[in-house]
Design a protein around this motif. Sequence first.
Motif, PDB file in Angstrom:
ATOM      1  N   PRO A 184       0.761  -1.029  -0.024  1.00 32.23           N
ATOM      2  CA  PRO A 184      -0.011  -0.023   0.033  1.00 32.23           C
ATOM      3  C   PRO A 184       0.834   1.269   0.071  1.00 32.23           C
ATOM      4  O   PRO A 184       1.882   1.413   0.709  1.00 32.23           O
ATOM      5  CB  PRO A 184      -0.824  -0.068   1.364  1.00 32.23           C
ATOM      6  N   HIS A 185       0.361   2.109  -0.568  1.00 32.88           N
ATOM      7  CA  HIS A 185       1.144   3.544  -0.806  1.00 32.88           C
ATOM      8  C   HIS A 185       1.024   4.380   0.684  1.00 32.88           C
ATOM      9  O   HIS A 185       0.053   4.423   1.257  1.00 32.88           O
ATOM     10  CB  HIS A 185       0.449   4.461  -1.722  1.00 32.88           C
ATOM     11  N   GLN A 186       2.371   4.470   1.098  1.00 35.28           N
ATOM     12  CA  GLN A 186       2.449   5.134   2.309  1.00 35.28           C
ATOM     13  C   GLN A 186       2.778   6.661   2.290  1.00 35.28           C
ATOM     14  O   GLN A 186       3.652   7.046   1.458  1.00 35.28           O
ATOM     15  CB  GLN A 186       3.369   4.236   3.254  1.00 35.28           C
ATOM     16  N   LEU A 187       2.533   7.348   3.327  1.00 35.95           N
ATOM     17  CA  LEU A 187       2.794   8.695   3.468  1.00 35.95           C
ATOM     18  C   LEU A 187       2.934   8.926   5.065  1.00 35.95           C
ATOM     19  O   LEU A 187       1.757   9.055   5.785  1.00 35.95           O
ATOM     20  CB  LEU A 187       2.139   9.840   2.760  1.00 35.95           C
ATOM     21  N   GLY A 188       4.087   8.572   5.564  1.00 35.28           N
ATOM     22  CA  GLY A 188       4.083   8.550   6.962  1.00 35.28           C
ATOM     23  C   GLY A 188       3.374   7.413   7.449  1.00 35.28           C
ATOM     24  O   GLY A 188       3.395   6.449   6.791  1.00 35.28           O
ATOM     25  N   ALA A 189       2.415   7.384   8.369  1.00 34.98           N
ATOM     26  CA  ALA A 189       1.819   6.454   9.034  1.00 34.98           C
ATOM     27  C   ALA A 189       0.484   6.145   8.168  1.00 34.98           C
ATOM     28  O   ALA A 189      -0.401   5.256   8.503  1.00 34.98           O
ATOM     29  CB  ALA A 189       1.543   6.808  10.377  1.00 34.98           C
ATOM     30  N   ARG A 190      -0.001   7.142   7.205  1.00 34.77           N
ATOM     31  CA  ARG A 190      -0.936   7.128   6.538  1.00 34.77           C
ATOM     32  C   ARG A 190      -0.914   6.312   5.215  1.00 34.77           C
ATOM     33  O   ARG A 190       0.171   6.312   4.525  1.00 34.77           O
ATOM     34  CB  ARG A 190      -1.476   8.427   6.152  1.00 34.77           C
ATOM     35  N   GLU A 191      -1.865   5.737   4.846  1.00 34.68           N
ATOM     36  CA  GLU A 191      -2.248   5.024   3.792  1.00 34.68           C
ATOM     37  C   GLU A 191      -2.766   5.753   2.579  1.00 34.68           C
ATOM     38  O   GLU A 191      -3.716   6.642   2.833  1.00 34.68           O
ATOM     39  CB  GLU A 191      -2.975   3.708   3.663  1.00 34.68           C
ATOM     40  N   VAL A 192      -1.995   5.979   1.402  1.00 28.95           N
ATOM     41  CA  VAL A 192      -2.641   7.023   0.263  1.00 28.95           C
ATOM     42  C   VAL A 192      -3.526   5.969  -0.761  1.00 28.95           C
ATOM     43  O   VAL A 192      -2.701   5.111  -1.104  1.00 28.95           O
ATOM     44  CB  VAL A 192      -1.402   7.657  -0.516  1.00 28.95           C
ATOM     45  N   HIS A 193      -4.624   6.114  -1.008  1.00 26.32           N
ATOM     46  CA  HIS A 193      -5.357   5.344  -1.942  1.00 26.32           C
ATOM     47  C   HIS A 193      -4.788   5.362  -3.310  1.00 26.32           C
ATOM     48  O   HIS A 193      -4.174   6.424  -3.655  1.00 26.32           O
ATOM     49  CB  HIS A 193      -6.668   6.014  -2.172  1.00 26.32           C
TER      50      HIS A 193
END
Length: 147
Positions: free
Chosen positions: A106-115
Motif C-alpha cells: 500500500p502507498h504510504q505517506l508517514g503512518a497514513r495510507e494513500v489510496h
Amino acid sequence: MTGVVLAQLSCGLFFLVGLGTGLWKFQAMMANAEGEAPFYVDLCHRAALMYAFACLVLAEFARLSAWGDSVNLIAVAAPVVFFAAAVASYAAHGIMKDTDNQFRRPHQLGAREVHGRSMKTFIYLLAAGEIGGFLVLFAGFVKHLMA
C-alpha cells in the motif's frame, strides 16, 4: 511576472534546495555505516538539482515563444508546480523514512495510507502539466521560428 522570470526564479529556488538537500544527504551518509543516504533523501537532492536546470530550459523556450506573457506564464507554471510537488514528496518521504518506493502498495505517506487512485490521478496530472506546459512553450518556439 513573465514566464521567463518565473522559470529563472524557480531555477534559483530549486538550485538552493538542491544544495541544501546535498548537505542533508552528506550528513545522512556520514551517519550511515555503509555511507549511504536514505533513498528519498538522495532522490530529493538529485531531483531538485535536475529541476533547477530544467527551469533554465523552460526559461529559454518561454523567452523564444511567440505566445503572449500570460500563456507563457501558465505554460511555465504548470511544470514548475509539479516539479515542486515531486521534490516536496521526496523530502517528506526522506524526513519520515516511511518507504524506499512510494509506488509500492500500500502507498504510504508517514503512518497514513494513500489510496492508489490518488497516486494514479496525481501521476496523470503531473504528466499533463509537465508535458503539456512544455508542449505549449515548444509550439510557441516553433511558431516564432516560422515567423
